[in-house]
Write an enzyme that holds these catalytic residues in place. Structure first.
Site, PDB file in Angstrom:
ATOM      1  N   GLU A 262      -6.755   5.153  -1.015  1.00 10.78           N
ATOM      2  CA  GLU A 262      -6.541   3.911  -1.377  1.00 10.78           C
ATOM      3  C   GLU A 262      -5.960   2.994  -0.440  1.00 10.78           C
ATOM      4  O   GLU A 262      -5.091   3.636   0.542  1.00 10.78           O
ATOM      5  CB  GLU A 262      -5.608   3.911  -2.632  1.00 10.78           C
ATOM      6  CG  GLU A 262      -6.478   4.482  -3.757  1.00 10.78           C
ATOM      7  CD  GLU A 262      -5.544   4.633  -5.046  1.00 10.78           C
ATOM      8  OE1 GLU A 262      -4.349   4.097  -5.146  1.00 10.78           O
ATOM      9  OE2 GLU A 262      -6.219   5.018  -6.274  1.00 10.78           O
ATOM     10  N   HIS A 280      -6.622   0.504  -9.346  1.00 10.62           N
ATOM     11  CA  HIS A 280      -5.164   1.549  -9.557  1.00 10.62           C
ATOM     12  C   HIS A 280      -4.243   0.448 -10.577  1.00 10.62           C
ATOM     13  O   HIS A 280      -3.221  -0.212 -10.273  1.00 10.62           O
ATOM     14  CB  HIS A 280      -4.368   1.492  -8.295  1.00 10.62           C
ATOM     15  CG  HIS A 280      -3.329   2.705  -8.585  1.00 10.62           C
ATOM     16  ND1 HIS A 280      -3.126   3.837  -7.508  1.00 10.62           N
ATOM     17  CD2 HIS A 280      -2.626   3.137  -9.430  1.00 10.62           C
ATOM     18  CE1 HIS A 280      -2.444   4.777  -7.983  1.00 10.62           C
ATOM     19  NE2 HIS A 280      -1.943   4.389  -9.148  1.00 10.62           N
TER      20      HIS A 280
END
Length: 527
Positions: A262, A280
């Protein structure tokens, strides 16, 4: 008294700063700094409050010479070097419950979205296609939800799923049968869950045991047509294998809020039919962001002002109510650890910490931590309750806690026994008036003494005239005696003398004392 200083280095609800101030801390909010800027600044602070942007590296910790606590407003602490923090004696806290409901609700939302293909149907409808016959979803009612991880968030998801009239099967090594009954779920092993579940949601941290828990092999064990949701941590699902399973139709749908890397700018899953993803967002609600900010501020301020420890990842919890009760016991424990460390610190292999009477009714972990902190001062002057267990483990010290329900000669007693190459050495102490630490036994000899300031420890043959000789020696060297504490095994046998002195006893005086008739051991002590 100087107020603790706290730095908030990431954006969070402004009420967090107010809580720090209201609870007696000075607080600065300085966000968006580079690592180099933070290294230059962090040495002025006792506390550091962060979210996910600040990366607390070993280099930043090395510059944080007065830092006592790091507080993460959220669950994940991947951005904190916890081993380095522990070695430096810095408490690391998180807020595991502040965004639990938000994350659980996001998992349920994604489950519905993947069951009814909502994002793709929305996109085609807004494109003017009106695909009424192009999407055929499934109901969740009556389906089986496989829960991987039945902790705080997992249990909330289970409760919501049961409310939707789903059946819930849970895999969690720490889930007891009694807790499973209480939750209303079926406890199962992983293979059973994979075979039964129509939907699978993951709610477990990323560890060596859980990494790729939904591997290619395990995905192949799932029921054909299963739908998978992950709002926990990236790396729990083999993303390449999941794409292949989606392409083949074995997995009917999948929704990921987290990715192995990420921010996920690219992924083999992007563009795959029946795949949904969000960036997220599990904790991204107004309520959750406020909750975690306020919670971390309260936890950190409580620790810095009262010693209360909540949701620490590298130290036993200690409530604000427990802290005052435990404070005198911890003071006694640290002094006993320091005493045995100064007198018998060579070749230690084992240490036993025994509590009885009133001490046995208290949380034993802080007492153990205090003993180890006192003991490990022999090796490090920056030791505290956080890094003392780390140092003990590093040196291979076997630590044992023993609790006795009995009450002996004292209303409370703490005994510290170390195993050395010369055999076991034991010291014991109690509290006078429930507040004043007092030594009551030293290496099997009854002796009553306060352990404070500079002291002198002497083992000698019990014979007339010795006290006079040692008093004369100290007097001739300008060393004033504060207290004089004696103990002996038997008349004419081995005796112990503990003296408190107004200033340290230096090498030449110690050397002369060792040459006095009948003297076996002489050591200077400091508390």
């Amino acid at each position: 008294m100087t107020k603790p200083r706290v730095l908030i280095s990431d954006k969070m609800d402004p009420n967090a700063a107010r809580i720090f101030a209201d609870m007696g801390c000075d607080v600065d909010v300085i966000t968006g700094e580079t690592p180099e800027q933070l290294i230059a600044r962090i040495g002025d602070y006792d506390g550091l409050a962060i979210r996910s942007s600040t990366k607390v590296t070993k280099e930043i910790l090395a510059a944080a010479t007065r830092l006592k606590v790091i507080g993460r407003a959220g669950i994940g602490v991947d951005n904190v070097d916890i081993p380095a923090a522990s070695a430096q004696g810095v408490v690391v806290m998180n807020t595991p419950f502040g965004n639990s409901i938000t994350t659980a609700e996001h998992a349920i939302a994604l489950m519905f979205a993947v069951a009814r293909q909502i994002p793709e149907a929305n996109a085609q409808t807004q494109a003017g296609l009106w695909p009424k016959n192009g999407f055929m979803g499934v109901e969740v009612t009556g389906k089986t939800l496989g829960l991987i991880g039945a902790g705080n968030i997992g249990s909330i998801v289970a409760a919501r799923a049961l409310g939707l009239r789903m059946k819930v099967v849970a895999f969690d090594p720490f889930l007891t049968p009694e807790r499973a009954v209480e939750m209303g779920v079926e406890k199962a092993d992983l293979d059973t869950l994979l075979a039964k579940a129509d939907f699978i949601t993951l709610h477990t941290p990323l560890t060596s045991e859980t990494k790729n828990i939904l591997s290619r092999e395990n995905l192949a064990k799932t029921k054909k047509g299963v739908r998978i949701v992950n709002c926990a941590r990236g790396g729990l699902v083999d993303e390449a294998a999941l794409k292949d399973m989606l392409d083949s139709g074995h997995v009917a749908g999948a929704a990921l809020d987290v990715f192995a890397t990420e921010p996920a700018k690219e992924s083999p899953l992007f563009g795959t039919p029946n795949f949904i993803c969000t960036p997220h967002l599990g904790a991204s609600t107004t309520e959750a962001q406020v909750n975690v900010a306020l919670q971390v501020a309260e936890q950190m301020a409580e620790f810095l002002t009262t010693g209360g420890v909540t949701n620490a990842l590298n130290m036993p919890s200690l409530s604000a109510e427990e802290a005052p009760k435990l404070k005198p016991y911890m003071a006694l424990a640290e002094k006993l650890g320091s005493l045995v460390g100064q007198l018998a610190h060579d070749n230690l292999t084992k240490i036993a910490i025994e509590v009885e009477g009133a001490a046995a009714q208290l949380n034993p972990k802080p007492i153990t931590g205090a003993v180890l902190a006192g003991l490990m001062k022999v090796y490090s002057q920056t030791v505290n309750m956080v890094n003392a267990p780390f140092l003990a483990k590093e040196r291979g010290l076997d630590v044992r806690e023993i609790r006795h329900d009995r009450e002996g000669d004292y209303h409370t007693l703490i005994r510290v026994t170390v195993h050395t190459s010369q055999g076991d050495r034991s010291v014991a102490g109690t509290l006078f008036g429930n507040a004043q630490p007092r030594l009551v036994e030293l290496f099997g000899i009854k002796v009553e003494a306060e352990l404070d300031g500079d002291m002198m420890y002497i083992v000698n043959e019990d014979a007339p005239g010795f006290i006079g000789r040692i008093g004369t020696l100290l007097g001739e060297n300008g060393i004033n005696i504060g207290t004089f504490n004696l103990g002996r095994r038997e008349a004419g046998g081995e005796a112990v003398l503990l003296l408190s002195v107004d200033n340290p006893v230096e090498g030449p005086v110690l050397d002369t004392a060792r040459k006095l008739p009948g003297v076996k051991t002489v050591k200077a002590l400091a508390f």
